[in-house]
Design a protein around this motif. Structure first.
Motif, PDB file in Angstrom:
ATOM      1  N   ASP A   1      50.910  19.089 -42.742  1.00  0.00           N
ATOM      2  CA  ASP A   1      51.939  19.177 -42.599  1.00  0.00           C
ATOM      3  C   ASP A   1      52.490  19.465 -41.517  1.00  0.00           C
ATOM      4  O   ASP A   1      53.732  19.630 -41.110  1.00  0.00           O
ATOM      5  CB  ASP A   1      52.738  20.666 -43.224  1.00  0.00           C
ATOM      6  N   THR A   2      52.109  18.726 -40.664  1.00  0.00           N
ATOM      7  CA  THR A   2      52.121  18.957 -39.218  1.00  0.00           C
ATOM      8  C   THR A   2      52.103  17.994 -38.446  1.00  0.00           C
ATOM      9  O   THR A   2      52.119  16.197 -38.791  1.00  0.00           O
ATOM     10  CB  THR A   2      50.357  19.000 -38.226  1.00  0.00           C
ATOM     11  N   GLU A   3      53.851  17.660 -38.429  1.00  0.00           N
ATOM     12  CA  GLU A   3      54.107  16.019 -37.058  1.00  0.00           C
ATOM     13  C   GLU A   3      53.454  16.022 -36.431  1.00  0.00           C
ATOM     14  O   GLU A   3      53.763  16.687 -35.243  1.00  0.00           O
ATOM     15  CB  GLU A   3      55.517  16.234 -37.060  1.00  0.00           C
ATOM     16  N   LEU A   4      52.527  14.982 -36.298  1.00  0.00           N
ATOM     17  CA  LEU A   4      51.563  14.376 -34.266  1.00  0.00           C
ATOM     18  C   LEU A   4      52.751  13.668 -33.924  1.00  0.00           C
ATOM     19  O   LEU A   4      52.329  14.149 -32.697  1.00  0.00           O
ATOM     20  CB  LEU A   4      50.713  13.246 -35.666  1.00  0.00           C
ATOM     21  N   TYR A   5      53.358  12.628 -34.037  1.00  0.00           N
ATOM     22  CA  TYR A   5      54.260  12.310 -33.764  1.00  0.00           C
ATOM     23  C   TYR A   5      55.291  11.327 -34.518  1.00  0.00           C
ATOM     24  O   TYR A   5      55.424  11.609 -35.636  1.00  0.00           O
ATOM     25  CB  TYR A   5      53.331  10.650 -32.856  1.00  0.00           C
ATOM     26  N   SER A   6      56.491  11.214 -33.842  1.00  0.00           N
ATOM     27  CA  SER A   6      58.032  10.700 -34.725  1.00  0.00           C
ATOM     28  C   SER A   6      58.704   9.986 -33.205  1.00  0.00           C
ATOM     29  O   SER A   6      59.111  10.240 -32.120  1.00  0.00           O
ATOM     30  CB  SER A   6      58.632  12.003 -34.770  1.00  0.00           C
TER      31      SER A   6
END
Length: 607
Positions: free
Chosen positions: A262-267
């Motif tokens: 559920d963790t956004e690393l990069y967007s």
């Protein structure tokens, strides 16, 4: 009474009502070709866009995998360097190794490369004394409840990673779990999402870990004697720096984001990203298993992709095809109106001739005048038939040219299926042209007087067969008379040509045999033409003479379906009997008689 319609509307209505069935057939076929070309071109454009998105997405995934594999090579190079030293690698030794890697140039996106030692509790004091020999302020932090220690000993470049020196990765779950997994598997692993202590912006990152084991015995200051495990070579990564070094977002056709769980690393899927498209044409999600962690990639097409994949070609084809169809319908209306005018003129001429016949019945001079007027009327009708045929073919040639332009413009991007559809379109155009020719031939049967000519039947049969058998696939067996007689050669040749053509076109093998036997009585030739192709079921043996009737689907038949109809009309015109014989399985025999004379008077024509 006042009419509610203008004269122009009345003329249009009369013109549409007066169109014949084959006019509507040609218009419908043209519309089908237009919409077919539009549909197939639209499909081709859509397919090209899908493939472009797939290619760009796959390229991003492959670049990430390729870059991670290069980082892994750097880690294993560090492991090899450590194992080459006979004793423990010092801080200076590691700095020399790091400088030789030139990580800033060869490994963009990496934040450094370092060493993590495994220190059992009983070796902690010796380990700290060893490190403080070259780094007086060295200490392990923070405190934790684990009984073993996994401190970061060296990391280069040291200046930007100073806060990480002495950090014990056993204090945090994601770091510790990945380290234990690397030790247990002997393979490189990455941690779950973490925040590096040296990252002032506190953005998502991770550690890349590669284990090393002692070759002979563990060192006195670190390592586990039970399995020879001595520590990890590691590389810290700040996620946005990694992506900037791997896939800088400049004029890219696909934006993406990366999630670990559920963790956004990069967007890049935000309004501030370059070329971000809030309503993407295509989107997809792909999960890659990278060194023990599932990274979920969300991929979306960009505004630049939308601009590059925008095509107006299908619309141009549709509009152009509709314009051609309207012109074709207009031509048919003009031809129909001309035909009606010619018919009305013929009726008026006929009425005048009938009136003159009553008035000048016994005057031969007036009879010659009437014959002359009738000949003029027939000549006008023949001229009309020729003009109608010519004007019908012109739009077809235009449609065929349009199909060729489409094929030339999209030759390099055409799929095999689309190429087959274009070939099918051109074949149907050719079939429609042959249909018009056959319709014209059918309409002219019996319209002109045919004179008797001298002919050798044997030679005539063989010449017609040779003309049609240009590929040499079929064999002719002829049994009959070889003598010169007088008969109507042109219609007889047309009958034979259609019979041979049907046998060749409908044959289901690479070669075949056509048997022709000819006999005669006093006034008639008796012909029998037999082939060894597919048979004709009994229930279809009379229907084959109907206009446009074929035993196979249209796309599997080369001809127009008028061959036997023309034969029937010619034979009935000259009072000839005919019949079809077939068992419905293999072979078909067509028998007919034909008038013949041994001599004739000059200028004589058949009755």
């Amino acid at each position: 009474m006042n009419s509610d319609y203008s004269p122009e509307q009345i003329k249009l209505s009369v013109g549409l009502v007066g169109l014949l069935w084959y006019h509507w057939l040609a218009v419908c076929l043209s519309l089908m070709l237009t919409f077919g070309a539009f549909y197939f071109t639209e499909q081709q454009v859509q397919l090209k866009s899908v493939e472009a998105f797939k290619f760009q997405s796959q390229q991003i995934l492959e670049l990430v995998q390729e870059r991670m594999s290069k980082y892994e090579e750097a880690l294993w190079a560090g492991v090899s360097a450590i194992q080459m030293f006979p004793g423990s690698v010092s801080r200076v030794d590691w700095r020399i190794f790091s400088d030789s890697l030139d990580i800033n140039e060869r490994f963009p996106g990496i934040n450094g490369i370092g060493v993590i030692h495994f220190v059992p509790p009983e070796k902690l004091s010796a380990y700290l004394d060893w490190q403080r020999e070259t780094y007086s302020d060295y200490d392990i932090h923070p405190t934790h409840k684990n009984k073993e220690f996994w401190p970061i000993t060296y990391v280069e470049p040291e200046a930007i990673n100073l806060k990480a020196i002495g950090l014990d990765i056993a204090h945090e779950k994601n770091r510790f779990t990945a380290a234990q997994k690397a030790r247990a598997t002997g393979r490189a692993n990455i941690t779950g999402p973490i925040v590096l202590v040296q990252d002032a912006q506190q953005t998502p990152g991770f550690l890349f870990l590669a284990p090393w084991f002692a070759g002979k015995g563990v060192k006195p200051t670190y390592g586990d004697i039970s399995d020879g495990f001595e520590g990890l070579v590691y590389a810290p990564f700040i996620m946005y720096k990694l992506m900037d070094g791997t896939l800088e977002n400049i004029n890219r056709l696909v934006n993406f984001s990366i999630h670990d769980g559920d963790t956004e690393l990069y967007s890049e899927l935000t309004f501030g990203s370059e070329n971000y498209d809030p309503e993407p044409v295509f989107s997809n999600e792909v999960t890659l298993e990278l060194y023990g962690r599932p990274w979920r990639f969300s991929l979306q097409s960009t505004l630049l992709f939308r601009q590059q994949q925008s095509h107006t070609q299908p619309i141009i084809i549709l509009v152009g095809g509709i314009v051609i169809d309207v012109l074709l319908l207009t031509i048919f209306m003009i031809l129909t109106r001309s035909n009606q005018t010619a018919i009305q003129y013929a009726k008026r001429v006929t009425k005048r001739l009938e009136a003159r016949k009553e008035e000048l019945e016994n005057v031969s001079k007036n009879l010659e005048l009437r014959n002359h007027e009738l000949e003029e009327a027939n000549a006008e009708l023949d001229q009309f038939a020729f003009v109608a045929s010519h004007d019908l073919k012109a739009p077809l040639r235009g449609i065929n040219q349009l199909a060729q332009w489409i094929e030339e413009d999209t030759e390099e991007t055409l799929s095999q299926q689309t190429r087959e559809y274009l070939n099918l379109m051109k074949n149907r155009i050719s079939r429609l042209e042959r249909l018009l020719n056959d319709l014209l031939a059918y309409s002219r049967v019996g319209r002109k007087e045919v004179k008797l000519e001298e002919v050798d039947i044997n030679t005539l049969v063989k010449d017609v067969f040779t003309l049609l058998n240009h590929e040499g696939r079929f064999t002719l067996k002829f049994e009959g008379l070889s003598e010169t007689v007088f008969t109507m050669v042109t219609p007889l040749e047309l009958v034979l040509r259609n019979l041979f053509s049907n046998s060749i076109k409908h044959h289901d093998k690479d070669n075949g045999i056509i048997n022709v036997t000819v006999s005669r009585d006093q006034q008639w030739f008796l012909f029998s033409v037999t082939d060894d192709g597919p048979g004709i079921p009994v229930e279809h043996q009379q229907k084959v003479f109907d206009l446009f009737h074929t035993l196979k689907p249209r796309d599997q038949v080369e001809g127009s379906g008028l061959g036997l109809s023309i034969i029937k009309k010619i034979l009935e015109r000259y009072g000839c009997h005919y019949k079809v014989q077939s068992d419905g399985e293999r072979g078909m025999t067509f028998k007919f008689c034909w008038p013949v004379r041994d001599s004739y008077s000059e200028g004589e024509t058949p009755a």
